[in-house]
Design an enzyme around this catalytic site. Structure first.
Site, PDB file in Angstrom:
ATOM      1  N   SER A 209       0.847  -1.191   0.000  1.00  0.00           N
ATOM      2  CA  SER A 209       0.000   0.000   0.000  1.00  0.00           C
ATOM      3  C   SER A 209       0.886   1.246   0.000  1.00  0.00           C
ATOM      4  O   SER A 209       1.701   1.431  -0.887  1.00  0.00           O
ATOM      5  CB  SER A 209      -0.955  -0.036   1.195  1.00  0.00           C
ATOM      6  OG  SER A 209      -1.960   0.947   1.071  1.00  0.00           O
ATOM      7  N   GLU A 328      -9.217  -5.552  -4.195  1.00  0.00           N
ATOM      8  CA  GLU A 328      -8.556  -4.590  -3.314  1.00  0.00           C
ATOM      9  C   GLU A 328      -9.539  -3.841  -2.424  1.00  0.00           C
ATOM     10  O   GLU A 328      -9.391  -3.784  -1.204  1.00  0.00           O
ATOM     11  CB  GLU A 328      -7.771  -3.559  -4.143  1.00  0.00           C
ATOM     12  CG  GLU A 328      -6.609  -4.111  -4.922  1.00  0.00           C
ATOM     13  CD  GLU A 328      -5.320  -4.175  -4.130  1.00  0.00           C
ATOM     14  OE1 GLU A 328      -5.350  -3.929  -2.908  1.00  0.00           O
ATOM     15  OE2 GLU A 328      -4.282  -4.481  -4.735  1.00  0.00           O
ATOM     16  N   HIS A 429      -7.365  -5.811  -0.065  1.00  0.00           N
ATOM     17  CA  HIS A 429      -6.186  -5.007   0.232  1.00  0.00           C
ATOM     18  C   HIS A 429      -5.613  -5.404   1.586  1.00  0.00           C
ATOM     19  O   HIS A 429      -6.345  -5.466   2.571  1.00  0.00           O
ATOM     20  CB  HIS A 429      -6.595  -3.533   0.238  1.00  0.00           C
ATOM     21  CG  HIS A 429      -5.468  -2.554   0.242  1.00  0.00           C
ATOM     22  ND1 HIS A 429      -4.682  -2.315  -0.857  1.00  0.00           N
ATOM     23  CD2 HIS A 429      -4.997  -1.729   1.215  1.00  0.00           C
ATOM     24  CE1 HIS A 429      -3.785  -1.378  -0.567  1.00  0.00           C
ATOM     25  NE2 HIS A 429      -3.957  -1.018   0.689  1.00  0.00           N
TER      26      HIS A 429
END
Length: 521
Positions: A209, A328, A429
């Site tokens: 990220s 995600e 994610h």
């Protein structure tokens, strides 16, 4: 026939006995390493030596909004047994302080080894997080691969990225201080990691990220050239940095929230840090939501956008792995009650610009998915469309630019599903963190079930192979070819894993018609 030992053999045997005796005497002592600032001591856990909270920079409080400085040397051995402080930030991260330039080291042995080094940079969108999460503990990876693992803290939010340079003199580097902290940390690795059994000439940076975005930015920073030799970005890309004018406007809004005018800007150096962080909750004048602080095209430490208009030439020779997860945005949208039980009529209202981050009619997106993916429900389309429009686009762009440069990346997509706390499943994610770092049993991991460790074996061994050689190929995976513009080769991480050409190509083409601007820039 009697064989008499040679003098060399006797010498080797005597040396071995001395080493054995020395090892026996030191067996009860804590592991120790000599850094350029002084000796540090750690502890042995899980078969590896662990050093937590090692200073790589001085306290940033006295030098607030200035570039980082090395730590003051110490004379006596310094115990490094507890994680260092996280950068001050919004949210619930414990143990926050401006004295946050600390890193953690896990090593199989403090010796003269030349082990590959893996430096993990935490996520949190430049605003939150630390290197002390159970999910990023380096014990298992260090022992599994005979590598040295490092995690690092650095300045975040306005302390690391408030662009004050255009508002007053003396703040020239303020927009990229968090990045300069990471440069200092990598310089520390270069200068000290051999004392921990690591090879300073074989350093892999890994980030998920925001951590991946920080790495993409480092790839374009001249100060970071030569400090790492491989790069892995997991669901984190940085195509463009924040422009200086947008970044300055955000800084002005932040100062307004502090009740300051540009004439009183010097007050931010002495104001209680809690006020500085609270003011970051002001509304962003460009994006909406709270203020975005990220790397700035300042013409000093960052003189070009990370991946625009092309891949940075300074990093062309660095092998790169680019990853994403198939769903995600399930991590962001899957817990919102407003997104539960969507219908085709209510879906367009949830496909807002703040969710897709591009200028496209939500009715058009809804109609396209209904026509081309009739198997999907409205809830599934919400996640897939927002993933393809906002979270996956930058990964595709970076892979394309690397391929065009002639230094293509190895690209993967995680399809194997983890479980969220609310019971929803998907490749969301952050779900690749415990798999890549071999921490599926750690607190916060969503990797559950009988295949969780199997997937961790696959992904962590892939990372270890890449860190050692710059090539992730192994005998227990299909042959992995780098991403090309003709085929768009992608490793699908699943059980079993497989290679695919241009997975989700129809979604890529549909959203590729619409200009993409990196959120926040």
């Amino acid at each position: 026939m009697t064989i008499h030992p040679t003098r060399r053999a006797l010498g080797l045997a005597a040396g071995a006995l001395m080493l054995s005796a020395s090892a026996a005497r030191s067996a009860g002592r804590p592991p120790a390493a000599l850094t350029v600032s002084g000796e540090v001591t750690g502890v042995r856990e899980g078969g590896v030596a662990v050093f937590r909270g090692v200073p790589y920079g001085a306290d940033t409080g006295p030098g607030r909004f200035r570039p980082p400085m090395p730590p003051t040397p110490w004379r006596d051995p310094r115990p490094c047994l507890a994680y260092g402080s996280a950068s001050p930030q919004r949210g619930g991260e414990p143990n926050q302080s401006e004295d946050c330039l600390r890193l953690n080291v896990w090593t199989p042995a403090v010796d003269a080894g030349r082990r590959p080094v893996i430096v993990y940079i935490h996520g949190g969108a430049y605003a939150t997080g630390s290197g002390s999460s159970p999910l990023t503990d380096g014990t298992r990876l260090a022992a599994r691969g005979d590598v040295v693992v490092v995690t690092v803290n650095h300045r975040l939010g306005p302390l690391g990225y408030a662009a004050l340079a255009r508002l007053a003199p003396g703040f020239g580097d303020s927009g990229n201080l968090g990045q300069l902290d990471l440069v200092l940390a990598l310089q520390w690795v270069r200068d000290n990691i051999a004392a921990f059994g690591g090879d300073p000439g074989c350093v892999t940076v890994v980030g998920q990220s925001g951590g991946g975005a920080k790495i993409a930015t480092l790839m374009a920073m001249p100060a970071a050239a030569g400090l790492f030799h491989r790069a892995v970005t997991m669901s984190g890309q940085q195509v463009t940095a924040s422009g200086p004018l947008n970044a300055t406007r955000r800084a002005e809004v932040w100062l307004e929230a502090l009740g300051l005018t540009p004439e009183r800007i010097g007050t931010v150096r002495t104001m209680p840090v809690e006020r500085l962080i609270k003011a970051a909750g002001a509304t962003d004048p460009i994006l909406g939501g709270s203020l975005y602080f990220g790397p700035v095209l300042d013409g000093r430490s960052l003189t070009r956008h990370p991946f625009w208009p092309d891949a940075p030439a300074q990093s062309a020779a660095i092998p790169m792995m680019i990853g994403n997860t198939r769903e995600e945005t399930l991590a962001f949208l899957g817990n919102d009650p407003a997104n539960a039980g969507l219908t085709w009529d209510s879906l367009p209202d949830r496909l807002t610009p703040s969710q897709m981050r591009i200028d496209v009619a939500p009715e058009e997106v809804t109609a396209w998915y209904r026509a081309h993916h009739p198997e999907m429900t409205p809830d599934q389309v919400l996640v897939r469309a927002t993933t393809a429009a906002r979270s996956w686009r930058a990964a595709v762009i970076e892979a394309e630019l690397r391929a065009a440069q002639g230094s293509p990346a190895f690209v993967y997509q995680l399809d194997w599903a983890s479980r969220m706390p609310n019971g929803r499943t998907g490749a969301y994610h952050t779900s690749d963190i415990p798999l890549m770092l071999d921490n599926v049993a750690a607190e916060g991991s969503g990797a559950v079930g009988p295949w969780a460790q199997v997937m961790a074996d696959i992904m962590s061994d892939t990372l270890l192979a890449f860190a050692r050689t710059g090539d992730p190929n192994r005998s227990d995976l299909p042959h992995w070819t780098p991403y090309s513009l003709d085929r768009r080769e992608t490793m699908i991480m699943d059980w079993p894993s497989r290679m695919e050409d241009d997975p989700r190509g129809d979604e890529r083409r549909f959203f590729g018609r619409i200009p993409y601007i990196q959120p926040g820039t």
